[in-house]
Design a protein around this motif. Structure first.
Motif, PDB file in Angstrom:
ATOM      1  N   UNK A  24       0.859  -1.313   0.085  1.00 42.74           N
ATOM      2  CA  UNK A  24       0.080  -0.114   0.001  1.00 42.74           C
ATOM      3  C   UNK A  24       0.972   1.348  -0.059  1.00 42.74           C
ATOM      4  N   UNK A  25       2.081   1.246   0.331  1.00 43.84           N
ATOM      5  CA  UNK A  25       2.966   2.499   0.201  1.00 43.84           C
ATOM      6  C   UNK A  25       3.570   2.498  -0.976  1.00 43.84           C
ATOM      7  N   UNK A  26       3.861   3.752  -1.708  1.00 43.84           N
ATOM      8  CA  UNK A  26       3.277   4.995  -1.126  1.00 43.84           C
ATOM      9  C   UNK A  26       1.752   5.195  -1.642  1.00 43.84           C
ATOM     10  N   UNK A  27       1.125   6.028  -0.549  1.00 48.71           N
ATOM     11  CA  UNK A  27      -0.295   6.436  -1.094  1.00 48.71           C
ATOM     12  C   UNK A  27      -1.405   5.995  -0.232  1.00 48.71           C
ATOM     13  N   UNK A  28      -1.463   4.951   0.241  1.00 49.87           N
ATOM     14  CA  UNK A  28      -2.442   4.286   1.285  1.00 49.87           C
ATOM     15  C   UNK A  28      -1.810   3.817   2.426  1.00 49.87           C
ATOM     16  N   UNK A  36       1.738   7.253  -6.069  1.00 51.50           N
ATOM     17  CA  UNK A  36       1.486   6.830  -7.433  1.00 51.50           C
ATOM     18  C   UNK A  36       1.885   5.432  -7.444  1.00 51.50           C
ATOM     19  N   UNK A  37       1.096   5.045  -8.962  1.00 47.60           N
ATOM     20  CA  UNK A  37       1.205   3.556  -9.251  1.00 47.60           C
ATOM     21  C   UNK A  37       2.763   3.368  -9.404  1.00 47.60           C
ATOM     22  N   UNK A  38       3.375   1.934  -9.233  1.00 47.53           N
ATOM     23  CA  UNK A  38       4.632   1.722  -9.430  1.00 47.53           C
ATOM     24  C   UNK A  38       4.859   1.260 -10.956  1.00 47.53           C
ATOM     25  N   UNK A  39       5.029   2.160 -11.716  1.00 48.96           N
ATOM     26  CA  UNK A  39       4.832   2.198 -13.305  1.00 48.96           C
ATOM     27  C   UNK A  39       6.192   2.872 -13.710  1.00 48.96           C
ATOM     28  N   UNK A  40       7.178   3.182 -12.898  1.00 47.48           N
ATOM     29  CA  UNK A  40       8.639   4.046 -13.239  1.00 47.48           C
ATOM     30  C   UNK A  40       9.626   3.638 -12.417  1.00 47.48           C
ATOM     31  N   UNK A  41      10.726   3.766 -12.895  1.00 46.96           N
ATOM     32  CA  UNK A  41      11.966   3.457 -12.305  1.00 46.96           C
ATOM     33  C   UNK A  41      11.868   4.005 -10.771  1.00 46.96           C
ATOM     34  N   UNK A  42      11.504   5.218 -10.813  1.00 48.84           N
ATOM     35  CA  UNK A  42      11.564   5.783  -9.477  1.00 48.84           C
ATOM     36  C   UNK A  42      10.703   5.374  -8.586  1.00 48.84           C
ATOM     37  N   UNK A  43       9.344   4.990  -8.497  1.00 54.98           N
ATOM     38  CA  UNK A  43       8.496   4.393  -7.784  1.00 54.98           C
ATOM     39  C   UNK A  43       9.344   3.145  -7.387  1.00 54.98           C
ATOM     40  N   UNK A  44       9.615   2.365  -8.287  1.00 55.33           N
ATOM     41  CA  UNK A  44      10.053   1.140  -7.710  1.00 55.33           C
ATOM     42  C   UNK A  44      11.455   1.081  -6.917  1.00 55.33           C
ATOM     43  N   UNK A  45      12.079   1.838  -7.216  1.00 59.00           N
ATOM     44  CA  UNK A  45      13.238   2.274  -6.580  1.00 59.00           C
ATOM     45  C   UNK A  45      12.829   2.733  -4.988  1.00 59.00           C
ATOM     46  N   UNK A  62       4.297  -2.411 -12.691  1.00 59.41           N
ATOM     47  CA  UNK A  62       2.904  -2.174 -13.449  1.00 59.41           C
ATOM     48  C   UNK A  62       3.236  -2.581 -15.012  1.00 59.41           C
ATOM     49  N   UNK A  63       2.118  -3.181 -15.509  1.00 59.90           N
ATOM     50  CA  UNK A  63       2.354  -3.555 -17.110  1.00 59.90           C
ATOM     51  C   UNK A  63       1.938  -2.309 -17.804  1.00 59.90           C
ATOM     52  N   UNK A  64       0.886  -1.444 -17.245  1.00 63.18           N
ATOM     53  CA  UNK A  64       0.494  -0.508 -18.108  1.00 63.18           C
ATOM     54  C   UNK A  64       0.646   0.828 -17.188  1.00 63.18           C
ATOM     55  N   UNK A  65       0.547   2.051 -17.890  1.00 63.10           N
ATOM     56  CA  UNK A  65       0.640   3.097 -17.355  1.00 63.10           C
ATOM     57  C   UNK A  65      -0.544   3.318 -16.335  1.00 63.10           C
ATOM     58  N   UNK A  66      -0.227   3.635 -15.154  1.00 62.62           N
ATOM     59  CA  UNK A  66      -1.460   3.823 -14.252  1.00 62.62           C
ATOM     60  C   UNK A  66      -2.405   2.563 -13.948  1.00 62.62           C
ATOM     61  N   UNK A  67      -1.900   1.495 -14.547  1.00 58.00           N
ATOM     62  CA  UNK A  67      -2.742   0.297 -14.559  1.00 58.00           C
ATOM     63  C   UNK A  67      -3.881   0.517 -15.196  1.00 58.00           C
ATOM     64  N   UNK A  68      -4.137   1.400 -16.161  1.00 56.06           N
ATOM     65  CA  UNK A  68      -5.245   1.686 -17.098  1.00 56.06           C
ATOM     66  C   UNK A  68      -5.248   0.793 -18.094  1.00 56.06           C
ATOM     67  N   UNK A  69      -4.492   0.052 -18.529  1.00 55.88           N
ATOM     68  CA  UNK A  69      -4.584  -0.862 -19.812  1.00 55.88           C
ATOM     69  C   UNK A  69      -4.572  -0.168 -21.023  1.00 55.88           C
TER      70      UNK A  69
END
Length: 439
Positions: free
Chosen positions: A67-71, A100-109, A128-135
């Motif tokens: 849940x972190x970051x964000x929730x 934010x969704x873990x869809x970039x290198x910065x968030x996963x790091x 994430x597979x898609x940007x923002x998990x929006x498909x």
């Protein structure tokens, strides 16, 4: 405290049954298993009496929501890591549905760093597979793979990658660096407004049905795509007898597919929803007794590769409401080994060596996580759990170590007890008590 701070200490584990087999001593020093034998000793060593305890490699969960970051009202990396250690885990893979969704290198790091700071387990981010998990378009898969987090598992979990073209492109992309797409198999059109497994119970309760085919149709499509591309597919939280049949068929064809089942789908059925207790509301929903038996058999015969918790914490108000408004999900890290003990070991379907395989070795292999799920032998990293199979008792809120308490097992009798958890030489649970690292 990081795991490396276990370096310099010496611990003798005396008389543990290695993966449920013969008893032996282990000498742990500088974060590794230095020696395995009998009558071991070392000057100034601490000694853990493990008579009657089973030693397993530290558990690895391929499907955790931190849940972190964000929730952070639901969970943080620290609180989730403590819950994992209490359940015998040495590593968890964190799903990307954060903000934010873990869809970039910065968030996963960032997630990797939070896990390192907590120190209880290794926290391996899932991208994430898609940007923002929006498909709609692929996320930065290559950048996350090349980042310090070395992401190898990608999932939009919580959402199905419903577009077959995007799913195909994702499988093609991750093949280049031996990645895997972990699919949340749920056809969104077939589950609009769905509340409970479609069947007699949902009809009697007046709740919109969630058909098994919504899961099975996506799995069937995706194993064919994976075969076409020659890439790796992983099926998240498989829950129906039909899904087991499809994965079994695909494996016979040589498709590179793996699958997981949750502890709750190994034990619980939709009959528990009769009281409208939202602790039993989950995605995918609890299924029929026939499905429970099928997934147990699938795990026993190797069709299903691993057990993964789908640990999904929520604040109390998200569950203390009418069923239709309640959030989907259950916490499961602290209870998982005990549930597998009851559902699979006590029934004779798995031996303890099999438990080590489905809850440690194979999850680490699927996630390409080096240094975890390793045999309990000299030179291996000292990540292990000591488990008392003779204990029994009700599962209570005192057993929970995370931030949320939405467990479906509260008040239920479960066998076993996690007595010690060790992560790369650092003792995180000692004599059943969670340790304060750095204290």
């Amino acid at each position: 405290m990081t795991p490396q701070q276990g370096s310099g200490t010496v611990l003798i584990i005396r008389g543990a049954r290695l993966e449920g087999g013969d008893a032996a001593d282990l000498r742990i020093e500088d974060g590794v298993i230095a020696e395995v034998g009998h009558g071991l000793s070392a000057p100034g060593a601490s000694v853990a009496d493990a008579d009657g305890l089973i030693a397993l490699p530290g558990l690895v969960d391929l499907h955790t929501h931190l849940r972190e970051p964000g929730y952070e009202a639901s969970e943080t990396v620290l609180t989730g890591s403590r819950a994992a250690a209490a359940g015998g885990y040495a590593a968890v893979f964190a799903m990307p549905n954060t903000s934010p969704v873990a869809d970039t290198a910065g968030v996963v790091e960032q997630e990797l760093a939070l896990g390192e700071a907590a120190g209880y387990v290794h926290v391996q981010p899932i991208g994430a597979v898609t940007v923002g998990q929006r498909g709609e378009r692929l996320a930065e898969l290559g950048a996350m793979a090349d980042s310090r987090a070395r992401v190898r598992v990608f999932s939009d979990d919580g959402f199905c990658v419903w577009d077959p073209l995007i799913m195909r492109r994702a499988l093609e992309y991750v093949k280049a660096f031996d990645g895997v797409i972990a699919q949340h198999a749920q056809d969104p059109r077939l589950t609009e407004g769905a509340q409970l497994n479609e069947g007699a119970v949902s009809a009697e309760l007046g709740l919109a049905g969630w058909p098994a085919v919504a899961e099975e149709s996506i799995i069937a499509r995706d194993v064919l795509l994976a075969e076409h591309v020659g890439s790796r597919l992983h099926v998240c939280h498989l829950s129906t007898a039909g899904s087991v049949d499809i994965v079994r068929w695909a494996k016979k064809r040589g498709v590179h597919v793996t699958a997981e089942v949750t502890p709750h789908h190994l034990l619980l059925t939709d009959e528990l929803a009769r009281g409208y207790d939202a602790r039993f509301k989950v995605n995918p929903p609890l299924r029929r007794e026939e499905d429970v038996q099928a997934v147990r058999e699938g795990l026993a015969d190797g069709t299903i590769d691993i057990v993964a918790t789908d640990h999904a914490p929520h604040p109390a108000e998200a569950k203390a409401c009418e069923w239709q408004a309640a959030a989907n999900g259950m916490v499961g890290l602290e209870s998982s080994l005990r549930v597998v003990h009851q559902a699979m070991v006590e029934t004779g379907l798995l031996e303890w060596a099999d438990v080590a395989r489905v809850m440690s070795r194979t999850p680490a292999r699927i996630g390409r996580l080096d240094g975890y799920g390793t045999p309990l032998e000299p030179g291996a990293p000292a990540s292990l759990v000591l488990y008392d199979p003779s204990a029994t008792g009700p599962f209570t809120a005192a057993d929970l170590r995370g931030r949320s308490v939405n467990s479906p097992y509260l008040g239920r009798e479960l066998p076993g007890s996690v007595r010690w958890t060790i992560h790369r030489g650092a003792v995180t649970v000692r004599d059943g008590e969670l340790q304060e690292l750095g204290a």
